[in-house]
Design a protein around this motif. Structure first.
Motif, short mmCIF file in Angstrom:
data_model
loop_
_atom_site.label_atom_id
_atom_site.label_comp_id
_atom_site.label_asym_id
_atom_site.label_seq_id
_atom_site.Cartn_x
_atom_site.Cartn_y
_atom_site.Cartn_z
N ILE A 299 23.61 9.11 -64.09
CA ILE A 299 23.26 7.78 -64.59
C ILE A 299 23.53 7.67 -66.08
CG2 ILE A 299 21.39 6.15 -64.99
CD1 ILE A 299 20.10 7.12 -62.44
N ALA A 303 26.20 5.18 -67.78
CA ALA A 303 25.81 4.17 -68.77
C ALA A 303 26.68 4.27 -70.00
CB ALA A 303 24.33 4.36 -69.14
N TYR B 103 23.88 -2.66 -63.55
CA TYR B 103 22.57 -2.98 -64.08
C TYR B 103 21.61 -1.83 -63.78
CZ TYR B 103 22.12 -3.85 -59.14
OH TYR B 103 22.17 -3.70 -57.77
N ALA B 104 20.54 -1.79 -64.50
CA ALA B 104 19.51 -0.77 -64.22
C ALA B 104 18.57 -1.38 -63.20
CB ALA B 104 18.76 -0.43 -65.49
N SER B 174 12.90 0.80 -68.36
CA SER B 174 14.10 1.37 -68.96
C SER B 174 14.01 1.26 -70.48
CB SER B 174 15.35 0.62 -68.48
OG SER B 174 15.38 -0.67 -69.06
N ILE B 220 16.48 7.01 -65.95
CA ILE B 220 15.89 5.71 -65.67
C ILE B 220 15.18 5.16 -66.89
CG2 ILE B 220 14.29 4.45 -64.19
CD1 ILE B 220 16.45 5.63 -62.53
#
Lengths: 476, 227
Positions: A299, A303, B103-104, B174, B220
């Motif tokens: 992740i 990002a 997107y998170a 986040s 996260i």
């Protein structure tokens, strides 16, 4: 097919120009030539009438002196001279009786009674009239000639009439007309040829332009149009085209460079991501915690990739001049304080003081987010490259009528030869593992400034510090 | 709670549905604009999540049609189109919120809850003065914080973060959400200021106590809870 139509179009434009030009030239020439002919015609006729009039006067005075006999003698004596032997002379009494009729020797084949009859029945306007008669020549007995008559009344009320045929004049005019027709024909040729050459020449730059455009379309981006420096519209098109072609060439080359950079930039986080995932899967001792970590790592790197792509796209758009800016009025002090607020804690970690010097408070128009990106980036760099316990100053001031924001640090600085390079992508002077972030920051800063019309300058000395100055354009 | 998802990419849709189901939302999936429109007209949804680039009728057209037919469920636009123009157009055409892919998920969840809460006009969490969580007490008026009866001195931002955490217990937050809440930033300035703040808060609230409440969820963000 398109090429053929193209050429046809060009030919038709050329043809239309030629035709138009030729017609104009030819018509005006014709006009002049025929006007000339008409005037000459008129003039010659007038001259002939004058001659006849003066002859009538002459004979009239002779007749007044000695009557018919005198006139006869007079005319007989004249017959040697060519000029006078052309005239028919008739004198009419007040009661319309023919008093005298003279037919020159050369015209003896004319019937006297016919001449008499013809002249006597004439009506004169302005003392001039004409009649037709056949000379009964051997070649063409039916051919009729035109005779011009001038009639004058003497003091006794008698009419003196002098006539002459118009052969000579007609002949002259006919020759003249032929000359004019030949001239007209020449004019037509010259006009057409001249028009064709002229229009072809005029259109040559357009053909050059068409050629250059075709080359650019086929990928030959360096094609340009020759410019003649004649300062006319065709030249202007050529200059503008060249500028446009250069811009296209630059945009495409920038695009290529960008794509190269993107590919390069993406490999690092992608490699990290991939290798961690691979190693975790391959590991014999991997536990749930390890898998979690591998996924988290994925992740984070993903990002980073997204962020990179966004930044590169922003830079490209800004440089291509198509970055959309949501312009609002921003207060310099407010936005600086916001940025300082964000970095305060980070600066504290290194015991760096952030000092705001408000020399002048001003407003300017900018896209709020982009503006903050610029200032964040500059302050972030200042903190990153400053030593502990140092001072960073953020100054808002006005100089030479322009508003400025300056960020000064006493950090590691940039060497003289590196200074011009810092704005280009991927550039980072000191590759420092502990410093997160990529070399795109200043490139983005530069692009955003350019998009707003601001200037950004740097003064720096290695080992001493740096000053970044953001200058706002007036009213912006 | 029923959510309509209009998304033509099956992979994305599936993950979205799974995540939402885990959070007690029922989902209906349409793969194109026409189907989405049909579902929305025939059934009642508390929220509609839609992509913009769809085969056939696109997202914007679908939203316009929905609004014309007096469907006023909140619409969240979830799209890869990130330009300012696209956002403005999306919101002007009847969308209520706009989130850019990728997107998170935690952010998506926060926005979904926000939209639903706004549309059902639930009153904001009743105004409380004191919050108790395990051995932690927070006075929202005086901003006094105590844990195990020991007073904790917090700086302004540290307190703001704690309050944000305490109002979102067990909900992962986040870094971007924290950044936006505390500093009001809507873009990522690529700094680790959030990490620094969390570190400081931890140092005061968790460090010398029995159980940590602030947890890092790698990849996260952070979550405030009892393990």
């Amino acid at each position: 097919m398109f090429l053929k139509l193209n050429r046809l179009f060009l030919k038709s434009l050329s043809f239309r120009l030629t035709f138009g030009y030729a017609i104009l030239f030819v018509l005006s020439s014709f006009l002049i030539l025929f006007l000339n002919y008409y005037l000459f015609n008129h003039s010659i006729k007038d001259r002939d009438h004058e001659i006849l009039s003066s002859k009538a006067k002459e004979y009239s005075s002779v007749y007044s002196k000695g009557g018919v006999q005198e006139l006869k003698n007079y005319l007989a004596a004249q017959k040697q001279s060519d000029t006078d032997s052309q005239f028919l002379v008739r004198i009419e009494s007040v009661n319309s009786e023919t008093l005298f009729l003279h037919i020159p020797e050369k015209m003896q084949q004319l019937s006297a009674s016919e001449v008499d009859k013809k002249i006597s029945t004439l009506t004169f306007s302005k003392n001039i009239s004409k009649f037709y008669m056949s000379e009964r020549s051997i070649e063409d007995p039916e051919e009729e000639n035109e005779y011009e008559v001038v009639s004058q009344i003497n003091s006794d009320g008698q009419r003196i009439q002098v006539a002459r045929n118009t052969d000579e004049r007609d002949d002259l005019l006919e020759r003249y007309l032929r000359t004019i027709l030949s001239a007209s024909f020449a004019v037509l040729l010259i006009g057409s040829f001249g028009g064709f050459v002229f229009s072809k020449q005029a259109l040559a730059p357009l053909r050059n332009l068409i050629q250059a455009i075709k080359l650019v379309r086929s990928g030959e981006l360096s094609a340009r149009v020759p410019v003649r420096n004649s300062n006319d519209e065709i030249d202007e098109i050529g200059i503008l085209f060249n500028k446009m072609a250069t811009k296209i060439e630059n945009l495409i080359s920038n695009m290529h460079e960008t794509l190269d950079n993107v590919a390069h930039d993406l490999r690092t986080p992608l490699t990290r991501l991939k290798s961690k995932a691979e190693l975790t899967l391959l590991s014999q001792f991997a536990a749930t915690a390890d898998y979690k970590e591998a996924l988290a790592n994925t992740i984070e790197n993903a990002a980073e990739i997204v962020s990179l792509i966004n930044t590169i796209m922003d830079i490209s758009e800004a440089e291509a001049g198509v970055l959309k800016l949501d312009l609002v009025e921003i207060n310099a002090t407010d936005v600086i304080l916001e940025i300082i607020d964000l970095y305060a804690m980070i600066a504290e970690e290194k015991n760096i003081s952030l000092q705001f010097v408000e020399s002048v408070n001003f407003n300017f128009y900018a896209d709020r987010i982009r503006c903050k990106q610029v200032l964040s980036n500059l302050l972030d760099n200042a903190i990153k490259y400053s030593p502990k316990n140092s001072l960073i100053e953020i100054i808002s001031q006005s100089f030479d009528g322009k508003n400025e924001i300056c960020i000064l640090d006493v950090g590691i600085g940039i060497s003289a030869q590196d200074v011009p390079k810092i704005w280009s992508r991927l550039y980072r002077v000191h590759h420092n593992q502990s410093n997160k972030g990529l070399g795109l920051g200043l490139s983005l800063v530069h692009s955003i400034c350019k998009a707003h019309g601001w200037t950004i300058q740097v003064q720096s000395q290695l080992g001493v510090g740096s000053e970044f100055k953001l200058t706002f354009t007036n009213g912006a | 709670m029923n959510i309509l998802i209009v998304e033509d990419d099956l992979g994305i849709a599936q993950e979205l549905i799974t995540g939402l189901n885990d959070n007690n939302f029922n989902c209906v999936h349409a793969t194109n604009g026409e189907a989405g429109l049909e579902f929305a007209l025939k059934n009642e949804f508390q929220l509609i999540i839609t992509d913009l680039m769809l085969p056939g009728m696109n997202g914007l057209e679908m939203i316009s049609e929905l609004r014309k037919n007096k469907v006023d469920a909140p619409v969240l636009i979830l799209t890869a189109k990130r330009s300012l123009d696209d956002r403005v157009t999306g919101l002007q055409n009847g969308g209520d919120d706009y989130l850019v892919k990728p997107y998170a998920f935690v952010e998506l969840l926060a926005r979904i809850k926000n939209l639903i809460r706004r549309s059902t006009k639930e009153p904001e969490a009743k105004f409380e003065t004191l919050i108790f969580f395990e051995d932690l007490t927070i006075n929202l008026i005086s901003r006094e914080v105590t844990r195990e009866q020991k007073k904790i001195e917090l700086q302004a931002k540290e307190y703001q973060l704690l309050e944000f955490f305490i109002k979102n217990i067990r909900i992962p937050l986040s870094k971007n959400q924290i950044l936006e809440k505390i500093w009001g930033y809507s873009f990522d300035p690529q700094t680790n200021v959030v990490d620094v703040l969390v570190y400081r808060l931890r140092g005061k609230v968790d460090k010398n106590f029995s159980k940590p409440y602030i947890h890092t969820l790698k990849g996260i963000g952070y979550v405030f809870k009892v393990e």
